[in-house]
Design a protein around this motif. Structure first.
Motif, PDB file in Angstrom:
ATOM      1  N   VAL A   1       0.841  -1.205   0.000  1.00 43.71           N
ATOM      2  CA  VAL A   1       0.000   0.000   0.000  1.00 43.71           C
ATOM      3  C   VAL A   1       0.875   1.254   0.000  1.00 43.71           C
ATOM      4  N   LEU A   2       1.925   1.253   0.825  1.00 43.47           N
ATOM      5  CA  LEU A   2       2.830   2.408   0.856  1.00 43.47           C
ATOM      6  C   LEU A   2       3.574   2.569  -0.469  1.00 43.47           C
ATOM      7  N   ARG A   3       3.944   1.460  -1.087  1.00 40.35           N
ATOM      8  CA  ARG A   3       4.610   1.549  -2.395  1.00 40.35           C
ATOM      9  C   ARG A   3       3.666   2.160  -3.427  1.00 40.35           C
ATOM     10  N   ALA A   4       2.393   1.741  -3.377  1.00 43.94           N
ATOM     11  CA  ALA A   4       1.400   2.302  -4.301  1.00 43.94           C
ATOM     12  C   ALA A   4       1.169   3.786  -4.027  1.00 43.94           C
ATOM     13  N   ALA A   5       1.381   4.212  -2.772  1.00 44.54           N
ATOM     14  CA  ALA A   5       1.215   5.613  -2.404  1.00 44.54           C
ATOM     15  C   ALA A   5       2.449   6.449  -2.734  1.00 44.54           C
ATOM     16  N   GLY A   6       3.461   5.827  -3.347  1.00 40.66           N
ATOM     17  CA  GLY A   6       4.638   6.585  -3.769  1.00 40.66           C
ATOM     18  C   GLY A   6       5.776   6.588  -2.769  1.00 40.66           C
ATOM     19  N   LYS A   7       5.711   5.751  -1.738  1.00 40.93           N
ATOM     20  CA  LYS A   7       6.771   5.713  -0.723  1.00 40.93           C
ATOM     21  C   LYS A   7       7.768   4.590  -0.968  1.00 40.93           C
ATOM     22  N   GLY A   8       7.648   3.936  -2.130  1.00 40.85           N
ATOM     23  CA  GLY A   8       8.558   2.844  -2.480  1.00 40.85           C
ATOM     24  C   GLY A   8       9.657   3.328  -3.395  1.00 40.85           C
ATOM     25  N   GLY A   9      10.442   2.376  -3.877  1.00 41.71           N
ATOM     26  CA  GLY A   9      11.535   2.707  -4.784  1.00 41.71           C
ATOM     27  C   GLY A   9      11.055   2.919  -6.199  1.00 41.71           C
ATOM     28  N   LYS A  10      12.019   3.187  -7.068  1.00 44.51           N
ATOM     29  CA  LYS A  10      11.708   3.365  -8.487  1.00 44.51           C
ATOM     30  C   LYS A  10      11.228   2.050  -9.063  1.00 44.51           C
ATOM     31  N   GLN A  11      10.153   2.090  -9.829  1.00 41.55           N
ATOM     32  CA  GLN A  11       9.640   0.896 -10.494  1.00 41.55           C
ATOM     33  C   GLN A  11      10.370   0.743 -11.814  1.00 41.55           C
ATOM     34  N   LYS A  12      10.831  -0.467 -12.079  1.00 40.63           N
ATOM     35  CA  LYS A  12      11.537  -0.731 -13.329  1.00 40.63           C
ATOM     36  C   LYS A  12      10.640  -1.521 -14.244  1.00 40.63           C
ATOM     37  N   SER A  13      10.724  -1.206 -15.517  1.00 41.62           N
ATOM     38  CA  SER A  13       9.961  -1.984 -16.498  1.00 41.62           C
ATOM     39  C   SER A  13      10.812  -3.160 -16.946  1.00 41.62           C
ATOM     40  N   GLY A  14      10.178  -4.179 -17.454  1.00 48.73           N
ATOM     41  CA  GLY A  14      10.903  -5.346 -17.925  1.00 48.73           C
ATOM     42  C   GLY A  14      10.965  -6.419 -16.873  1.00 48.73           C
ATOM     43  N   HIS A  15      11.845  -7.354 -17.090  1.00 49.11           N
ATOM     44  CA  HIS A  15      11.939  -8.485 -16.177  1.00 49.11           C
ATOM     45  C   HIS A  15      13.032  -8.253 -15.149  1.00 49.11           C
ATOM     46  N   HIS A  16      12.922  -8.997 -14.048  1.00 44.72           N
ATOM     47  CA  HIS A  16      13.933  -8.936 -12.982  1.00 44.72           C
ATOM     48  C   HIS A  16      14.765 -10.197 -13.032  1.00 44.72           C
ATOM     49  N   ARG A  17      15.991 -10.084 -12.610  1.00 43.05           N
ATOM     50  CA  ARG A  17      16.867 -11.254 -12.588  1.00 43.05           C
ATOM     51  C   ARG A  17      16.662 -12.021 -11.310  1.00 43.05           C
TER      52      ARG A  17
END
Length: 92
Positions: free
Chosen positions: A76-92
């Motif tokens: 919920v906090l991430r959705a409210a903008g308190k999280g890190g930068k969201q990356k597009s694409g896949h994660h390793r």
């Protein structure tokens, strides 16, 4: 300069070939959302441990419920903008 040889026979990394501008800091969860979620999970684990040691199963399950709330609060906090930068694409 002397080349360093690893145990597997490979040579040292040629650091001149690294594009440091392309390598970005992944953040490693060092955000308000990440730390809040972890703190809530940690508090729940302490509560559950206390309940288990005391033989009070109501307190134990209350701690487990608190542990389950931690990731929800983090999301919920991430959705409210308190999280890190969201990356597009896949994660390793």
């Amino acid at each position: 300069m002397t080349e360093i040889i690893a145990r597997d026979g490979t040579g040292d990394l040629d650091r001149s070939s690294i594009d440091y501008t392309a390598v970005q800091d992944p953040g490693h969860g060092n955000t308000v959302a990440g730390w809040t979620g972890v703190f809530i999970i940690f508090a729940g684990a302490i509560i559950a441990t206390f309940g288990s040691v005391a033989g009070n199963w109501t307190v134990f399950w209350a701690g487990i419920i608190v542990c389950a709330i931690g990731p929800i609060v983090g999301l919920v906090l991430r959705a409210a903008g308190k999280g890190g930068k969201q990356k597009s694409g896949h994660h390793r």
